[in-house]
Design an enzyme around this catalytic site. Structure first.
Site, PDB file in Angstrom:
ATOM      1  CB  SER A   1       0.143  -1.514  -1.119  1.00  0.00           C
ATOM      2  OG  SER A   1       0.331  -0.171  -0.755  1.00  0.00           O
TER       3      SER A   1
ATOM      4  CG  HIS B   1      -4.373   0.308  -1.182  1.00  0.00           C
ATOM      5  ND1 HIS B   1      -4.878  -0.287  -0.044  1.00  0.00           N
ATOM      6  CD2 HIS B   1      -3.023   0.253  -1.056  1.00  0.00           C
ATOM      7  CE1 HIS B   1      -3.878  -0.686   0.723  1.00  0.00           C
ATOM      8  NE2 HIS B   1      -2.741  -0.364   0.128  1.00  0.00           N
TER       9      HIS B   1
END
Length: 293
Positions: free
Chosen positions: A197, A243
């Protein structure tokens, strides 16, 4: 130069399809070409006219070899074709399946590849395993985790890779992943992180910058980013730190690519990418001073 100036600049559009924006230049004539007009060469892509000239200049032996082995000289990159993206998805899925298989025998692949900041500081913990800065992107925690990540990487990669070219796309993916790991070391020193991610958010960040530079409508990207960032903050099982780090790294790499488009700026592009990588690695000297004092 304003966004409207960029959107009106013919250099930002394919010379054969004036209605299609692109980020790729022919390595021989330096004209902008869209994915449909790109043919993958040894280094970069070339346009149909340069490919035709190259083929017309082949020797008899070269022509005979091409007839034997197929379309020598490269495989055309059609709209949406993204071989590196496919390899990333395939390799990552393979590691997930390998982890499941070996788990039946009590062996964990994730145990050796997941990122945990303490493994970078032998002076404090007696362990130095720097490969974890990148290998954590290869392992995932569940079918849903790997499925959503790889589907997103595949969808965005089919847009980004033809625009950037293979090597730039690989650089973006790796630098974004590194940025995610560095952010985890800063913000969640003792946690263990797996998943792609961080690199995925870096791809979104680069796409945002590049799309804005080309004068495109980036509201959809902003909405996707906003939703995913909020979800990351709300769900404790998700590493929002990775992230954020991947996104910042992706924004920086996207800025480098958008400001060094010309062929005569390739050296500057490499230097700027190197500066980003060195800066990220240098930042890793700070977390122990924060968390272990």
């Amino acid at each position: 130069m304003t966004t409207s100036d960029v959107s009106r600049d013919p250099a930002n559009y394919c010379y054969r399809h004036p209605d299609r924006m692109s980020f790729a230049l022919c390595q021989r004539c330096q004209r902008t070409i869209c994915p449909e007009c790109q043919t993958q060469a040894a280094v970069g892509v070339i346009c149909p006219e340069c490919m035709r000239e190259q083929r017309n200049g082949r020797s008899t032996a070269q022509k005979r070899a091409e007839r034997r082995w197929g379309r020598g000289g490269g495989v055309a990159v059609r709209a949406g074709a993204a071989p590196v993206t496919n390899w990333i998805v395939g390799i990552t899925a393979g590691f997930f399946l390998l982890d499941l298989l070996l788990g039946l025998f009590g062996v964990s692949v994730a145990q050796w590849l997941a990122f945990a900041a303490p493994t970078l500081y032998p002076q404090y913990f007696g362990v130095f395993e720097p490969w974890r800065l990148l290998t954590y992107m290869l392992v995932h925690g569940s079918f849903i985790h790997v499925g959503l990540n790889l589907l997103s990487v595949w969808m965005i990669g089919r847009v980004l890779e033809p625009m950037l070219g293979r090597w730039r796309f690989i650089a973006l993916y790796l630098v974004a992943g590194l940025g995610g790991a560095v952010a985890v070391a800063f913000l969640a020193f003792g946690s263990t992180v797996v998943g792609a991610s961080g690199a995925l958010f870096g791809m979104l960040g680069a796409l945002l910058v590049i799309g804005r530079t080309l004068g495109g409508d980036v509201r959809g990207i902003l909405i996707i980013l906003g939703i995913n960032l909020v979800v990351g903050f709300l769900l404790r099982a998700i590493s929002w730190e990775a992230h954020i780090g991947g996104l910042i790294a992706g924004l920086l790499v996207g800025w480098v690519f958008s400001t060094t488009r010309r062929a005569d700026q390739s050296r500057r592009q490499l230097i700027l990418l190197g500066v980003i990588v060195v800066a990220l690695l240098a930042l890793l000297a700070v977390p122990p001073l924060i968390w272990l004092r």
